[in-house]
Design an enzyme around this catalytic site. Structure first.
Site, PDB file in Angstrom:
ATOM      1  N   LYS A  53      72.066   9.615  30.678  1.00 39.39           N
ATOM      2  CA  LYS A  53      72.164  11.056  30.442  1.00 39.39           C
ATOM      3  C   LYS A  53      70.818  11.642  30.040  1.00 39.39           C
ATOM      4  CE  LYS A  53      74.478  14.477  27.510  1.00 39.39           C
ATOM      5  NZ  LYS A  53      75.448  14.674  26.385  1.00 39.39           N
ATOM      6  N   ASP A  83      70.523   1.610  20.330  1.00 35.62           N
ATOM      7  CA  ASP A  83      69.478   1.275  19.353  1.00 35.62           C
ATOM      8  C   ASP A  83      69.262  -0.231  19.285  1.00 35.62           C
ATOM      9  OD1 ASP A  83      69.217   3.948  18.730  1.00 35.62           O
ATOM     10  OD2 ASP A  83      70.555   3.860  17.001  1.00 35.62           O
TER      11      ASP A  83
END
Length: 499
Positions: free
Chosen positions: A218, A285
């Site tokens: 995205k 992450d």
């Protein structure tokens, strides 16, 4: 897929503890409010939720710091949090993990950004994420605070191996990262030969001249204005991002489709290694941190991508914003590749067997369909292993099984059967043969011992007379035979439908 070398992977992971990373960015608190509900509110037609517990963990740049620390790195921080209760909770948590928070500024004019997730608990440890409340600042940092941020950065960057810029600003300018700070970071990084890593939810196109840019699908679409619909548009978008940002490497995570990394000359793409997905929160992450640390520890880009992908696959199996340890990561890699490395072709196996024989090792071969595993099969294989040093399990292919047993077999395809056999510690190698019998395979391998179980007698063992120096053994199968158990299940199912 390059099939990571486990010994080299250990060396890479062990080197993580020699790295010092400075995390600069937006530090948030993730809050999980667990509730139960069995009635409606008397005030409105909405569920009445009773709070059972509140769980707090560092989020955003805080999660990046925690992931890096759990992977073994020394972690320093630079950021701004509120001088409030949530700020105290966040800082205390980071301190308890051994993360250096001297560079964090407690600003009385700001609140600590907090993502509050409301979870509805059901029986059997099942929960439903109902809604998320975000507590955000509505104004930019003051100039005096920004000056202190740059001062803290200059102090904390000393002796660092990498700077991890983590931008989580979704409110349009109220976060830590701005052009002035990025220019300062790039200048100091270049003069000190420090790796720069950038991640951003909405502003990645501003991260020019960073060594490593990490995005997801995205974020890549937003930054490039290219809609990713297939491999061609994916490559076009990633290359566009890399060129426009003048970065050396771009890593893009693609969710369940895996990840892709592009450097100056090569592109690598991997599928996802995730076997079970509980919660994807923070998985990006985890991949980013493991990839960056691997690169700092002399991994190739393809190796770093695999290590990062495995780290993410472990993270998504945990609830909430979770970290991954090096031992968990190594275990995931070993489990995947030890099983893969056991499955070999007849040609590969022939070479291996010759080597084992030169070493004086006795090679044992057994064969079968093995599409219904029960205690008797496991005990048989354990006994077969005791007949020598190396146990090889030869599986009839799906087509071979259908030709021998009928169209309703095998119960499991050959890939699944190979994975199950490879998972047993007492099985050394697995090979699949296409013929109706293993005669050709036996001739190719020339094992020392042929073993069969169940109802077979020694005289019925296929291939027993091929070599004079090859022995054959029929081992008893404890309990009912596989065929009788399958027939029993089929008949039981048929009887159930007739009632």
């Amino acid at each position: 897929m390059t099939k990571l070398n486990v010994d080299k992977t250990k060396k890479i992971l062990n080197d993580f503890e020699n790295k010092t990373i400075l995390v600069v960015g937006d530090f948030y608190l993730d809050e999980y409010i667990e509730t139960t509900s069995d009635q409606f509110s008397p005030e409105a037609p909405v569920p009445r939720a009773i709070v059972k517990s509140k769980i707090h963990v560092p989020g955003a740049a805080g999660n990046v710091a925690c992931v890096l620390k759990e992977l073994g790195a020394t972690v320093k921080t630079v950021g701004v949090i509120g001088a409030d209760n949530n700020g105290d909770i966040l800082k205390s948590d980071l301190d308890s993990r051994g993360i250096d928070t001297q560079g964090l500024i407690l600003d009385k004019e700001r609140l600590t950004g907090t993502f509050s997730r409301i979870l509805l608990l059901f029986g059997g440890n099942i929960s439903q994420h109902v809604i998320r409340f975000d507590h955000e600042n509505d104004s930019p940092l003051s100039q005096s605070t920004r000056k202190q941020v740059i001062s803290n950065f200059r102090e904390q960057v000393k002796s660092c191996d990498a700077i991890f810029m983590a931008d989580y600003d979704e409110t349009g300018g109220t976060g830590l990262i701005n052009d002035e700070l990025m220019e300062e970071i790039i200048d100091l990084a270049k003069s000190n030969n420090v790796l720069t890593v950038g991640i951003s939810r909405l502003n990645i196109k501003k991260f020019k001249d960073f060594d490593l840019i990490i995005t997801n699908e995205k974020e890549t679409e937003i930054a490039t204005n290219i809609k990713i619909t297939d491999d061609e548009t994916l490559l076009k978008a990633v290359e566009n991002l890399k060129t426009n940002l003048k970065s050396k490497v771009v890593l893009a995570s693609l969710g369940k489709k895996g990840a892709i990394v592009m450097d100056e000359s090569l592109t690598f793409q991997l599928p996802s290694f995730a076997k079970k997905v509980v919660d994807v929160c923070g998985a990006g992450d985890t991949m980013s941190s493991a990839f960056a640390l691997s690169k700092l520890s002399n991994a190739t880009h393809s190796e770093a991508l695999e290590i990062g992908s495995f780290a993410a696959s472990v993270a998504v199996q945990k609830e909430g914003t979770a970290t991954v340890s090096r031992s968990e990561l190594l275990s995931a890699i070993k489990n995947e590749y030890e099983s893969i490395n056991k499955l070999v072709t007849p040609v590969q196996l022939s070479s291996l067997v010759k080597g084992f024989k030169k070493q004086g090792k006795k090679v044992v071969l057994t064969n079968g369909y093995f599409d219904f595993i029960h205690a008797g099969i496991i005990q048989f294989l354990q006994e077969a292993k005791k007949q020598g040093d190396i146990l090889i399990v030869a599986l009839n292919s799906d087509e071979s099984t259908r030709s021998n047993k009928g169209t309703d077999r095998p119960l499991l395809n050959q890939g699944d059967r190979a994975k199950i056999m490879s998972a047993f510690s007492f099985v050394d190698y697995v090979v699949i043969f296409e013929e109706l019998t293993p005669i050709k395979l036996i001739q190719t391998l020339h094992p020392d011992v042929l073993v069969k179980g169940g109802t077979h007698s020694k005289e019925e063992i296929v291939g027993k007379d091929l070599f004079e120096d090859m022995s054959s053994k029929a081992l008893p199968l404890m309990g009912p035979s596989t065929e009788s158990m399958i027939d029993f299940i089929k008949n039981s199912k048929k009887s159930l439908h007739e009632k």
